[in-house]
Motif scaffolding. Structure first.
Motif, PDB file in Angstrom:
ATOM      1  N   CYS A 152       0.883  -1.271   0.033  1.00  0.00           N
ATOM      2  CA  CYS A 152       0.071  -0.044  -0.071  1.00  0.00           C
ATOM      3  C   CYS A 152       0.947   1.239   0.087  1.00  0.00           C
ATOM      4  CB  CYS A 152      -0.726   0.082   1.190  1.00  0.00           C
ATOM      5  SG  CYS A 152      -1.951   1.534   1.464  1.00  0.00           S
ATOM      6  N   GLN A 154      -0.635   4.491   0.337  1.00  0.00           N
ATOM      7  CA  GLN A 154      -1.488   5.309   0.681  1.00  0.00           C
ATOM      8  C   GLN A 154      -1.306   6.109   2.044  1.00  0.00           C
ATOM      9  OE1 GLN A 154      -3.320   5.318  -2.271  1.00  0.00           O
ATOM     10  NE2 GLN A 154      -5.153   5.882  -1.043  1.00  0.00           N
ATOM     11  N   SER A 200      -5.192  -0.129  -6.142  1.00  0.00           N
ATOM     12  CA  SER A 200      -4.221  -0.026  -6.531  1.00  0.00           C
ATOM     13  C   SER A 200      -3.501  -1.175  -7.571  1.00  0.00           C
ATOM     14  CB  SER A 200      -2.808   0.210  -5.478  1.00  0.00           C
ATOM     15  OG  SER A 200      -3.242   1.199  -4.604  1.00  0.00           O
ATOM     16  N   LYS A 203      -1.219  -0.498 -10.983  1.00  0.00           N
ATOM     17  CA  LYS A 203      -0.606   0.833 -11.145  1.00  0.00           C
ATOM     18  C   LYS A 203       0.847   0.541 -11.264  1.00  0.00           C
ATOM     19  CE  LYS A 203      -3.832   3.715  -8.926  1.00  0.00           C
ATOM     20  NZ  LYS A 203      -4.105   4.459  -7.783  1.00  0.00           N
TER      21      LYS A 203
END
Length: 435
Positions: A152, A154, A200, A203
């Motif tokens: 992650c 984020q 995600s 990406k």
């Protein structure tokens, strides 16, 4: 034949990874036993989302060693990754393995039989490739979790997971479909696409998107349902939702992570949307899929959350009317930005807010279920009910758990059911299909 037992804490991704490690041991000739049994090897797959996860991990490590002092203890997963020194300090641990190289777990166990404790935790931030771990031999289940993504980027201010799981890595679509075909061959009818931050996906690949994966899974014969695990709401663009609505195997159920119904709190959390944007996304989903179930997670007691901010969350929950809410209390995690915030909320206030929100969530759930009483839905039955003797339970496509009486087994069957009533918060149905 040596015996190995697993104990898994935390999320569905952890459960998936445990299943994959289980197969590795089976292929190496180990007998899999329950974690309450005496085993030669105990594998504890840990969680570190909250302090409770850390504590439970430590408790089970000690319990396993007491159960068989001669056993070999392997501690893997998120807690092992973020706090290897703490794990090292626990007497009896033989192997510490974080959130990478789990496919080498059997090798490490065999090495540990010959030498002293092994600490194989590396810098997860250096890992750029998805670790391929497959599940293909599970029997006796109807719904399969399929991990398609790891990591992650984020960095929500309260969350330790980016430090435990590292940067985003996506699984190659051809490997995903190979596993879906294996699962279909073994009789699975429903696939739940899961990951640390599923939105995600792709990406890091550049030429593949989450929608491409969903469409590819949709084409696999034998798979009747596709469901997404928890997903960031911002991915739900007009185009994305429209395309999903055209794929008939995609279940009208989305777990859209919210965390708070107050914009001021969301900003401190470093969430990437406002409540206005979130509501627009929910309205969009309901426009394209009228029966859609919207479930979510909400945190109470985030640092600085005032009574007024909490009331805004309650008002927003009423406005959205979720079908199910997972309510949890903020837990300070060392190394996250929020751990240094002033205005930490006391435990008593967290408990009160949690109880209030849980009661509202229950009301919302009953309200949603009542909409479908008197209608017919297909139910994928999984197991005998523990709540009612002689009843089998399963899920509708829009995530209503239904109990149905039957004198013969309904397990692993997808059947039409008339939803008759709500009894003690349970939805009771009657079979329409003749078996």
């Amino acid at each position: 034949m040596k015996k190995v037992a697993f104990y898994t804490l935390g999320c569905k991704v952890n459960q998936y990874e445990t299943e994959a490690m289980t197969e590795l041991f089976e292929k190496s000739g180990y007998e899999i036993v329950d974690h309450e049994d005496i085993a030669d090897v105990y594998v504890i797959n840990t969680c570190t989302v909250t302090n409770l996860g850390d504590r439970k991990s430590r408790q089970f490590i000690r319990r396993a060693k007491r159960k068989n002092p001669e056993s070999l203890i392997a501690v893997v997963g998120c807690y092992a990754q973020t706090s290897p020194k703490e794990v090292e300090a626990i007497e009896g641990v033989n192997i510490i393995l974080g959130t990478n190289d789990r496919k080498k777990i059997v090798e490490y166990v065999e090495m540990a039989e010959e030498e002293e404790a092994i600490n194989a935790v590396g810098n997860i931030m250096d890992i750029k490739e998805f670790e391929e771990m497959t599940i293909g031999e599970i029997k006796g289940k109807t719904r399969a979790y399929l991990k398609i993504q790891e990591g992650c980027n984020q960095y929500c201010s309260y969350c330790i997971i980016p430090y435990a799981r590292g940067p985003i890595r996506s699984r190659k679509i051809e490997d995903i479909i190979k596993e879906v075909n294996r699962l279909s061959h073994h009789g699975f009818k429903e696939i739940i696409l899961t990951g640390i931050h599923v939105a995600s996906y792709g990406k890091d690949l550049g030429d593949t998107t989450l929608l491409d994966v969903i469409k590819a899974v949709h084409q696999v014969e034998g798979i009747e349902r596709i469901r997404l695990s928890s997903i960031e709401p911002t991915i739900m663009s007009e185009e994305f939702v429209k395309e999903l609505s055209d794929l008939k195997k995609v279940c009208p159920h989305f777990h859209l992570s919210l965390q708070s119904g107050c914009n001021e709190t969301l900003k401190r959390m470093n969430r990437k949307y406002t409540t206005e944007e979130y509501k627009m996304i929910v309205d969009r989903l309901r426009r394209y899929m009228p029966d859609v179930s919207i479930t979510t997670d909400i945190m109470v007691g985030f640092p600085g959350e005032t009574d007024e901010e909490f009331e805004k969350t309650l008002d927003f929950v009423r406005k959205i009317s979720f079908s199910q809410i997972h309510v949890f209390k903020y837990s300070k995690r060392k190394g996250t930005k929020a751990a240094g915030f002033s205005d930490q909320v006391d435990g008593k206030t967290k408990n009160q807010r949690s109880e209030e929100l849980i009661e509202l969530a229950r009301e919302c759930s009953i309200k949603y279920h009542k909409k479908f009483i008197g209608t017919q839905r297909e139910v994928l039955f999984e197991t005998l009910s523990v709540e009612r003797e002689g009843y089998y339970e399963g899920l509708t496509d829009n995530y209503i758990r239904v109990l149905c009486p039957s004198q013969i087994s309904l397990e692993e069957k997808l059947l039409s059911v008339f939803l008759e009533k709500i009894s003690e918060e349970l939805v009771i149905g009657r079979l329409i299909d003749i078996i």
